[in-house]
Design a protein around this motif. Structure first.
Motif, PDB file in Angstrom:
ATOM      1  N   GLU A 175       1.021  -1.186  -0.059  1.00 58.13           N
ATOM      2  CA  GLU A 175      -0.026   0.047   0.069  1.00 58.13           C
ATOM      3  C   GLU A 175       0.931   1.310   0.167  1.00 58.13           C
ATOM      4  N   LYS A 202      -9.400  -9.153   0.327  1.00 54.32           N
ATOM      5  CA  LYS A 202     -10.839  -8.830   0.061  1.00 54.32           C
ATOM      6  C   LYS A 202     -10.999  -9.181  -1.468  1.00 54.32           C
ATOM      7  N   ARG A 221       1.172  -0.026   9.173  1.00 53.11           N
ATOM      8  CA  ARG A 221       2.227   0.530   8.212  1.00 53.11           C
ATOM      9  C   ARG A 221       3.323   1.221   8.781  1.00 53.11           C
ATOM     10  N   HIS A 459      -3.050   1.729  -5.511  1.00 56.16           N
ATOM     11  CA  HIS A 459      -2.216   0.305  -5.385  1.00 56.16           C
ATOM     12  C   HIS A 459      -2.332  -0.161  -6.741  1.00 56.16           C
ATOM     13  N   SER A 495      -9.761   5.598   1.018  1.00 54.36           N
ATOM     14  CA  SER A 495      -9.325   5.562  -0.512  1.00 54.36           C
ATOM     15  C   SER A 495     -10.161   4.054  -0.874  1.00 54.36           C
ATOM     16  N   GLY A 496     -10.478   4.174  -2.181  1.00 59.24           N
ATOM     17  CA  GLY A 496     -10.878   2.870  -2.844  1.00 59.24           C
ATOM     18  C   GLY A 496     -10.774   2.761  -4.383  1.00 59.24           C
ATOM     19  N   ARG A 499     -11.387  -2.394  -9.120  1.00 59.72           N
ATOM     20  CA  ARG A 499     -10.143  -3.213  -9.324  1.00 59.72           C
ATOM     21  C   ARG A 499     -10.124  -3.644 -10.790  1.00 59.72           C
ATOM     22  N   ALA A 542     -12.002   1.776   1.647  1.00 64.15           N
ATOM     23  CA  ALA A 542     -11.729   1.472   2.979  1.00 64.15           C
ATOM     24  C   ALA A 542     -11.446   2.798   3.896  1.00 64.15           C
TER      25      ALA A 542
HETATM   26  N1  ASP Z   1      -6.727  -1.182   0.556  1.00 59.57           N
HETATM   27  C1  ASP Z   1      -6.946   0.205   0.245  1.00 59.57           C
HETATM   28  C2  ASP Z   1      -6.379   1.064   1.185  1.00 59.57           C
HETATM   29  O1  ASP Z   1      -5.825   0.928   2.310  1.00 59.57           O
HETATM   30  C3  ASP Z   1      -8.297   0.598   0.131  1.00 59.57           C
HETATM   31  C4  ASP Z   1      -8.880  -0.007  -0.928  1.00 59.57           C
HETATM   32  O2  ASP Z   1      -8.471   0.136  -2.017  1.00 59.57           O
HETATM   33  O3  ASP Z   1     -10.121  -0.409  -0.704  1.00 59.57           O
HETATM   34  O4  ASP Z   1      -5.997   2.169   0.935  1.00 59.57           O
END
Ligand code: ASP
Length: 596
Positions: A175, A202, A221, A459, A495-496, A499, A542
């Motif tokens: 991340e 997930k 982190r 990401h 953020s999200g 995908r 998230a």
């Molecule tokens: N895993 C991502 C984050 O921690 C959130 C996501 O893309 O759902 O920022």
């Protein structure tokens, strides 16, 4: 139970009831024979009175009570006389006349008085966190946090989401931060990584056919800490199959609007939540987490000053930079000292300098002359330029313009910090508002100057914007993504993204990130493989729970809403973590510690 009622719950309606109470002694006062004890438990404080005429034994025990002693007592709830009613206490209309008492446990004199009024140094609070958490405000924070999480669980459960736990001992999931590593005893030289988020899991749950997943997930982190960061923090992690961006945004908007209305009904929101593209947010506010509680939007002067005599402006533009600014309404009388402070603030964010232009109160906008301006750059700016600047900025007589000329990232960073600071100084911030907003269309990549390669802005699992796929090979820097943020009052809440769910596209993105096929296989082979077994289109988000709770409570530091947070240097001063371990333990883990 040792108690029939909570101290803080007793009211006039309980008068005449014989109650058993247990809690902590907040205060004890001896008034010539009568002893008054303020008894506190998790629901509040009640006044208890001991009179030797009602019970000599109980009075003797009360005489031994000191601050933070844990005591039990039995007594009758009695109305206070009109002159002794205490309107500042929830239980102020009554008191308890004790006839029996026991000390359940003594207490040392605590290192600070357990009260919200006491101003206690943070390290001391963290060292004795179990005492700090006894303070009513901290009890309230933890209770409030519980209600937030419960609301979220109920909301999502009602919409067919399933809460699923994912492992903490994991392989590295990128991340963008450093991992916390856990050495394996049974596999010498191998390490687990604590999850920076459950991102890959997930997504694999979507491949597994779950369709709607969530988790109140702990993330780890290893990065530099700030007021809104902790080495471990909690996210509401969620993922959905068969969705598009709007489905996720609408769900999160309903969740946050509902949560706010339920738990802080007195707070206002901007509804529907504004949705801005990343580019628009930077242009208007200089940041991707704008505070929308006030205006003070940025303006751009590039076209007006591109050929200016004023070298600071002209050169910035020649070098590919920008000249932009903001208008501080009514700020023309800002003192020299304050302007120096603002300049210092701008410098601290990387600006070479700050150009101020004050417009006199007496100025007439339709007949501006040089006399109407005060600015260190006055000599170099033509009247036409000055007029153009006033018009572009929308300045009124009596306003102060602050202008920065530099490369775009510096200009944005400086104007963002100035805008926040000036809004504060001008009293523009409405603390009864939670201005949630969504930021959309983030760039897919950002250039890593140090490593000379592209990094993911979000990401590597984020899908490119459908309209921009053609640019992937030619202009990766211009490719927008299907990533989005939830922001509020100048904070990023989460953020999200939609995908990637196809192997070929995922491998292509890894390649663009400079990850060669063998490394892709080694680090992400499970994802690439899973995408070949009927992975559905999916996306998620998230939001941070700590930040959400803090912002709902109006707290600026997430440590105020975490039971046992770490210090800014990632230590736990109560338990002493992190700490050295005995050599035997290290040997078992096949680890030797070097001093460099
Ligand atoms: N895993 C991502 C984050 O921690 C959130 C996501 O893309 O759902 O920022």
């Amino acid at each position: 139970m040792l108690k029939s009622h909570y101290c803080g719950d007793l009211r006039a309606g309980d008068v005449g009831t014989v109650v058993e109470l247990a809690g902590w002694v907040q205060r004890r006062r001896d008034h010539g024979g009568l002893i008054f004890v303020d008894l506190r438990d998790s629901r509040g404080v009640v006044q208890v009175v001991f009179n030797p005429e009602w019970s000599r034994d109980a009075h003797v025990i009360a005489d031994q009570m000191r601050g933070e002693f844990v005591v039990w007592l039995r007594g009758e709830v009695v109305s206070r006389s009109a002159e002794t009613v205490n309107p500042r206490m929830d239980t102020g209309e009554i008191e308890v006349h004790a006839t029996e008492a026991r000390v359940l446990n003594a207490s040392l004199t605590p290192p600070f008085y357990i009260s919200d009024d006491a101003n206690v140094e943070e390290l001391l609070r963290l060292r004795y966190r179990y005492l700090d958490l006894r303070r009513p405000s901290m009890q309230h924070h933890l209770l409030f946090r519980h209600r937030v999480v419960k609301y979220i669980r109920d909301f999502l459960s009602a919409r067919d989401f399933v809460e699923i736990e994912t492992p903490i001992l994991l392989a590295s999931t990128p991340e963008g931060a450093r991992d916390y590593l856990v050495p394996s005893r049974v596999h010498p030289g191998s390490f687990y990584a604590l999850p920076q988020s459950p991102q890959q899991l997930k997504q694999l749950l979507m491949v597994a056919g779950m369709e709607r997943y969530f988790q109140i997930a702990r993330c780890f982190r290893d990065e530099d800490l700030r007021a809104d960061r902790q080495p471990e923090f909690t996210q509401l992690d969620l993922e959905m199959s068969f969705v598009q961006q709007d489905d996720i945004l609408n769900l999160i908007e309903a969740l946050y609007a509902g949560l706010t209305a339920e738990l802080r009904p007195e707070l206002r929101m901007l509804q529907p939540f504004p949705r801005l593209t990343y580019a628009e947010s930077l242009r208007r506010f200089g940041t991707d987490k704008p505070d929308l509680r006030y205006g003070m939007e940025l303006f751009t002067l590039d076209d007006i000053v591109a050929l200016s005599e004023f070298a600071v402006f002209r050169r910035a533009i020649e070098a590919g930079g920008q000249v932009r600014g903001l208008c501080y309404s009514g700020g023309s009388e800002t003192s020299r000292r304050q302007i120096d402070e603002l300049t210092e603030l701008a410098r601290s964010r990387g600006a070479g300098g700050l150009v101020t232009i004050a417009l006199r109160r007496e100025a007439r906008l339709d007949a501006l002359t040089e006399e109407d301006f005060r600015s260190p750059a006055l000599r170099y700016l033509s009247l036409a330029e000055l007029r153009g600047i006033v018009e572009r900025s929308g300045a009124a007589p009596g306003d102060l313009l602050l202008v920065v000329a530099d490369r775009a990232p510096q200009v944005n960073a400086v104007l963002d910090v100035l805008r926040r600071e000036l809004a504060q100084r001008a009293g523009l911030i409405d603390d009864k508002m939670l201005a949630y907003c969504f930021i959309l269309d983030f760039p897919l990549f950002e250039w890593n100057e140090g490593e000379q390669r592209w990094d993911s802005s979000h990401h590597p699992f984020t899908a490119p914007h459908e309209d921009d796929a053609a640019l992937l090979d030619t202009r990766p820097g211009d490719v927008r993504s299907q990533a989005y943020d939830l922001a509020c009052n100048g904070w990023e809440l989460g953020s999200g993204s939609i995908r990637i769910h196809e192997r070929a596209m995922q491998a292509r993105i890894f390649a663009l990130l400079g990850i060669p096929p063998d490394e892709q296989q080694q680090r992400f082979g499970h994802m690439l493989e899973a995408f070949q077994y009927g992975a559905p289109p999916h996306g998620g988000i998230a939001p941070g729970i700590d930040r959400t709770v803090a912002i709902l409570l109006g707290e600026s530091d997430i440590r105020e809403v975490i039971a046992f947070p770490k210090t800014k240097s990632a230590t736990d001063v109560m338990t002493g973590a992190p700490s050295p371990v005995p050599p035997k333990q290290l040997r078992e883990l096949h680890i030797s510690v070097t001093s460099d």
